[in-house]
Enzyme design. Structure first.
Site, PDB file in Angstrom:
ATOM      1  N   GLY A   1       0.821  -1.197   0.000  1.00  0.00           N
ATOM      2  CA  GLY A   1       0.000   0.000   0.000  1.00  0.00           C
ATOM      3  C   GLY A   1       0.856   1.248   0.000  1.00  0.00           C
TER       4      GLY A   1
ATOM      5  N   THR B   1       1.665   3.030   2.621  1.00  0.00           N
ATOM      6  CA  THR B   1       2.467   3.213   3.829  1.00  0.00           C
ATOM      7  C   THR B   1       3.128   1.936   4.345  1.00  0.00           C
ATOM      8  OG1 THR B   1       0.489   2.917   5.203  1.00  0.00           O
ATOM      9  CG2 THR B   1       1.072   5.171   4.579  1.00  0.00           C
TER      10      THR B   1
ATOM     11  N   VAL C   1      -5.159  -1.288  -8.409  1.00  0.00           N
ATOM     12  CA  VAL C   1      -5.117  -2.734  -8.224  1.00  0.00           C
ATOM     13  C   VAL C   1      -5.744  -3.143  -6.899  1.00  0.00           C
ATOM     14  CG1 VAL C   1      -3.158  -3.144  -9.746  1.00  0.00           C
ATOM     15  CG2 VAL C   1      -2.745  -2.539  -7.355  1.00  0.00           C
ATOM     16  N   ASP C   2      -5.667  -2.276  -5.892  1.00  0.00           N
ATOM     17  CA  ASP C   2      -6.289  -2.598  -4.614  1.00  0.00           C
ATOM     18  C   ASP C   2      -7.802  -2.678  -4.760  1.00  0.00           C
ATOM     19  OD1 ASP C   2      -6.283   0.128  -5.213  1.00  0.00           O
ATOM     20  OD2 ASP C   2      -6.139   0.756  -3.126  1.00  0.00           O
TER      21      ASP C   2
END
Length: 255
Positions: free
Chosen positions: A16, A18, A101-102
């Site tokens: 992601g 972070t 993509v998430d």
């Protein structure tokens, strides 16, 4: 490429904005999970590959930073989730190449766990995403808005006197009696109103809708929401595992 046996361990890598999550699934069962950074990621991947004899993996990255690490791995059956990846649903997004993509993985997870049903997935992370798939397997799109931390940071950055606050651990009062409390009310309660409003819209338009809440800030929000929802912090990982499982079946290759 031959189909893998369902007992083979799948390695899921989710990078992601972070942090990086590394998860191992046996069929649909999550058996191990660690959270890493880019510096330690290679070592942790090697540990998982040796420990579980990984033969199949998938990578979802919103930054592409981890892709070169995975690209060097001596595993033939590996996939990098992208807009070219074959998915178990019909993507009706008008700009499919810009779809994160998430978000693809979240929709795949919804369709895998709630097939032939309307589902709205809300991912409360750095940004909040809303993704809807109908009972026919058509992904229609959704919405993107700033996440909790982004809202706090923006008020501090764009003003001269508002403080830089952290996300409160629990619910906050509607009427803030200090600047700190007022900011917390505006961000937390404002987010709850936004989510409740979005949920109400989809339920009114599509009637029966599964509501799935996931993401790092899900636990800060779900108790305040009016609606009946499924809270699953690992839903994105489960969605990626569903995509990987689909890739290893003949349906994906023939699609």
């Amino acid at each position: 490429m031959k189909s893998i046996n369902i007992d083979v361990m799948n390695l899921i890598i989710d990078e992601g904005n972070t942090r990086i999550k590394l998860a191992v699934f046996k069929d649909v069962q999550l058996v191990d999970l660690v959270i890493s950074n880019l510096e330690d990621c290679k070592e942790m991947i090697d540990v998982f590959i040796r420990k579980y004899d990984i033969k199949s993996l998938i990578v979802s990255s919103v930054t592409d930073d981890v892709n070169h690490i995975v690209g060097e791995l001596a595993i033939i059956n590996k996939f990098f989730l992208s807009h070219e990846t074959s998915l178990p649903f019909t993507n009706l997004y008008e700009t499919p190449k810009t779809l994160g993509v998430d978000r693809m993985a979240l929709v795949a997870g919804a369709w895998s766990q709630f097939p032939n049903q309307n589902s709205l997935v809300i991912d409360a992370g750095t940004c909040v995403t809303y993704d809807f798939i109908d009972k026919h397997g058509h992904y229609l799109g959704g919405a993107i808005s700033p996440g909790l931390k982004m809202r706090f940071k923006s008020m501090h950055f764009f003003t001269k006197k508002l403080p830089d606050l952290e996300i409160p651990s629990g619910s906050v009062e509607m009427i803030g009696k200090s600047t700190k409390q007022s900011m917390e009310s505006g961000v937390l309660n404002g987010m709850v109103f936004e989510m409740d409003g979005a949920i109400a819209h989809y339920q009114q338009k599509f009637k029966d809708v599964n509501i799935i809440l996931t993401g790092g800030d899900a636990n800060s929000l779900y108790k305040q929401l009016k609606n009946s929802i499924f809270v699953n912090p690992n839903f994105l990982l489960e969605g990626l595992n569903a995509v990987l499982t689909y890739q290893n079946k003949n349906e994906a290759k023939l699609k």
